[in-house]
Motif scaffolding. Structure first.
Motif, PDB file in Angstrom:
ATOM      1  N   GLY A  37      53.728  37.506  41.696  1.00 18.74           N
ATOM      2  CA  GLY A  37      54.210  36.277  41.095  1.00 18.74           C
ATOM      3  C   GLY A  37      53.236  35.123  41.136  1.00 18.74           C
ATOM      4  O   GLY A  37      53.562  34.026  40.684  1.00 18.74           O
ATOM      5  N   GLY A  38      52.021  35.345  41.654  1.00 23.80           N
ATOM      6  CA  GLY A  38      51.020  34.283  41.683  1.00 23.80           C
ATOM      7  C   GLY A  38      49.788  34.717  42.441  1.00 23.80           C
ATOM      8  O   GLY A  38      49.846  35.593  43.311  1.00 23.80           O
ATOM      9  N   TRP A  39      48.649  34.068  42.122  1.00 19.19           N
ATOM     10  CA  TRP A  39      47.379  34.445  42.745  1.00 19.19           C
ATOM     11  C   TRP A  39      47.304  34.003  44.200  1.00 19.19           C
ATOM     12  O   TRP A  39      46.448  34.477  44.950  1.00 19.19           O
ATOM     13  N   GLN A  40      48.190  33.103  44.635  1.00 18.66           N
ATOM     14  CA  GLN A  40      48.251  32.718  46.040  1.00 18.66           C
ATOM     15  C   GLN A  40      49.633  33.002  46.636  1.00 18.66           C
ATOM     16  O   GLN A  40      50.028  32.405  47.629  1.00 18.66           O
ATOM     17  N   THR A  41      50.353  33.909  46.027  1.00 19.06           N
ATOM     18  CA  THR A  41      51.631  34.381  46.558  1.00 19.06           C
ATOM     19  C   THR A  41      51.378  35.721  47.231  1.00 19.06           C
ATOM     20  O   THR A  41      51.221  36.743  46.562  1.00 19.06           O
ATOM     21  N   TRP A  42      51.344  35.711  48.560  1.00 21.59           N
ATOM     22  CA  TRP A  42      50.782  36.821  49.301  1.00 21.59           C
ATOM     23  C   TRP A  42      51.838  37.767  49.832  1.00 21.59           C
ATOM     24  O   TRP A  42      52.928  37.355  50.205  1.00 21.59           O
ATOM     25  N   THR A  43      51.477  39.046  49.883  1.00 22.62           N
ATOM     26  CA  THR A  43      52.298  40.070  50.511  1.00 22.62           C
ATOM     27  C   THR A  43      51.364  41.080  51.160  1.00 22.62           C
ATOM     28  O   THR A  43      50.159  41.122  50.865  1.00 22.62           O
ATOM     29  N   THR A  44      51.909  41.892  52.046  1.00 18.66           N
ATOM     30  CA  THR A  44      51.115  42.918  52.731  1.00 18.66           C
ATOM     31  C   THR A  44      51.522  44.291  52.235  1.00 18.66           C
ATOM     32  O   THR A  44      52.712  44.612  52.178  1.00 18.66           O
ATOM     33  N   VAL A  45      50.531  45.077  51.852  1.00 24.10           N
ATOM     34  CA  VAL A  45      50.784  46.451  51.427  1.00 24.10           C
ATOM     35  C   VAL A  45      50.130  47.398  52.417  1.00 24.10           C
ATOM     36  O   VAL A  45      49.126  47.060  53.059  1.00 24.10           O
TER      37      VAL A  45
END
Length: 454
Positions: free
Chosen positions: A412-420
């Protein structure tokens, strides 16, 4: 996408095809930084790391177009972490242009960055001082005005064993002042060092500049001997050096450190000892699009001769040997890189920097990764403003054995972070790791950090 990104993306294939086969990428670790053009290296050893302060040549420059300074660091002299830009022209309200070659020195728990900039009020080059409580900044203007101004450039600071600090600078002359313990004032006035043929070598055909000294002094002390390594005889410059029994001379010319090489008509040296080795930093125009105005910092390991003299050395693409392997089982910043193709770095909303502007086929090389008995999984902090992509974990080269693949979703955004996280099989021993990015067209994802798990 910048011109450097477009150009650098094709550098690996160019090197492999032209001059460095076989195994070109495994040896191509110079220049140190491939994400931007860097110039005028100023290395500093602090708390078990080398901090490398550089200028930043703007893409496509046809002059010394420089608006900020950058800092990188390494514990192993192979993988370098990008700490971004902790100081720029905007730091100095009185400066109008020309963020040129500076030097950082540590004292009393603070870090002082001496830089030449153009004074808006006078139109002349002056030397300002940035100060920070950390080697990576942020730096602030220590004075709100120039420390010294005589129209000349290239400051370099030196702290002697007796606690007296000096600031050297100059082109076309060579000057010094004795800095006070506060490092932002000095005692007495600027003193001009006599430029004699005996001290700095003889130049022919230029009566106004009778010696080889051109600019960029780098003064240090080793085993009781004082060294002044400098850029000599423009243009094209080579690197020469002189020695003295004291910090202000008398100087004796000793010869060439690095001959005229590379696609840059300037050069600028920095010399350190670190972890039992000696290292010589310089710049050239080795990256695609490189020139005297779009330069790149590189480094060589060397050994002093028994009598303390410096050997003549040449530019290489190999860089120095890695001091120690990298531990993949602790969190590693994505911007810790030995070599890269196509990517850039940017400020991350989570702090520090992240790798971005990633497209299909781009990759990052991390040198000498110690997997030991084997990794079982891999985690990465990622973001994507489009549909995402894949991180292919490869060993030995960008087309090497794949030991895992992590799918990155749209976040959802270039600075919306998640861990995979994804499984890993076959990552054992100490090997060069390549994070190769794959997916559709356009930008795919951003990468903030990664970590393997055993």
């Amino acid at each position: 996408m910048t011109s450097l990104k477009r150009a650098t993306a094709g550098l690996l294939s160019l090197l492999c095809a032209a001059v460095l086969l076989p195994g070109a990428d495994a040896r191509a670790d110079n220049p140190i930084v491939q994400t931007i053009y860097t110039a005028d290296p100023a290395p500093l050893v602090h708390n078990g790391r080398v901090y490398l302060y550089t200028g930043h040549d703007e893409d496509g420059s046809t002059y010394f177009t420089m608006r900020e300074w950058r800092v990188y660091s390494s514990a192993d002299m192979a993988n370098w972490t990008d700490h971004g830009s902790p100081m720029s022209l905007a730091t100095f309200s009185w400066a109008s242009a020309d963020a040129w070659a500076g030097h950082v020195i540590a004292r009393n728990g603070r870090f002082y960055w001496y830089v030449p900039v153009k004074n808006r009020a006078t139109g002349r080059m002056a030397i300002g001082v940035g100060v920070a409580d950390s080697p990576t900044g942020p730096f602030r203007d220590a004075l709100g005005r120039p420390l010294v101004e005589n129209g000349e450039i290239d400051p370099a600071a030196f702290l002697d064993d007796d606690g007296q600090a000096y600031l050297y600078w100059g082109n076309p002359n060579l000057w010094y002042v004795r800095l006070n313990p506060d490092m932002i004032s000095f005692s007495g006035g600027p003193t001009q060092i006599p430029l004699t043929a005996a001290g700095f070598g003889a130049r022919s055909g230029n009566p106004s500049r009778p010696t080889l000294y051109e600019e960029a002094p780098w003064v240090f002390k080793r085993n009781g001997m004082y060294y002044n390594v400098f850029a000599a005889e423009c243009c094209s410059e080579f690197i020469a050096y002189s020695t003295a029994p004291g910090p202000t001379g008398p100087w004796t010319y000793r010869g060439t450190v690095m001959p005229r090489q590379g696609a840059s008509f300037t050069n600028h040296a920095g010399v350190i000892d670190f972890n039992g080795g000696s290292y010589f930093f310089y710049h050239n125009g080795a990256l695609p699009g490189g020139s005297g105005y779009t330069r790149s910092v590189a480094v060589e390991k060397f050994s002093y001769r028994a009598d303390g003299t410096i050997p003549t050395m040449s530019m290489t693409t190999a860089g120095p040997p890695q001091i120690a392997p990298l531990d993949p089982y602790v969190r590693q910043e994505a911007e810790t890189i030995a070599w890269s193709s196509g990517v850039e770095t940017e400020v991350s909303a989570e702090g520090g920097m992240n790798v971005g502007f990633i497209e299909n086929g781009d990759h990052i090389k991390v040198k000498g990764v110690a997997f030991g008995g084997g990794a079982t999984s891999f985690s990465a902090r990622v973001a994507s403003g489009t549909s995402g992509g894949r991180i292919e974990l490869r060993l030995g080269g960008p087309s090497g054995t794949t030991v895992g693949t992590c799918t990155v979703p749209a976040t959802g955004g270039w600075q919306t972070w998640t861990t995979v996280t994804c499984p890993v099989s076959g990552a054992t021993g100490t090997q060069d790791l390549y994070l190769r990015f794959a997916g559709g067209s356009g930008y795919l994802l951003n990468l903030n950090w990664w970590q393997f798990h055993s």
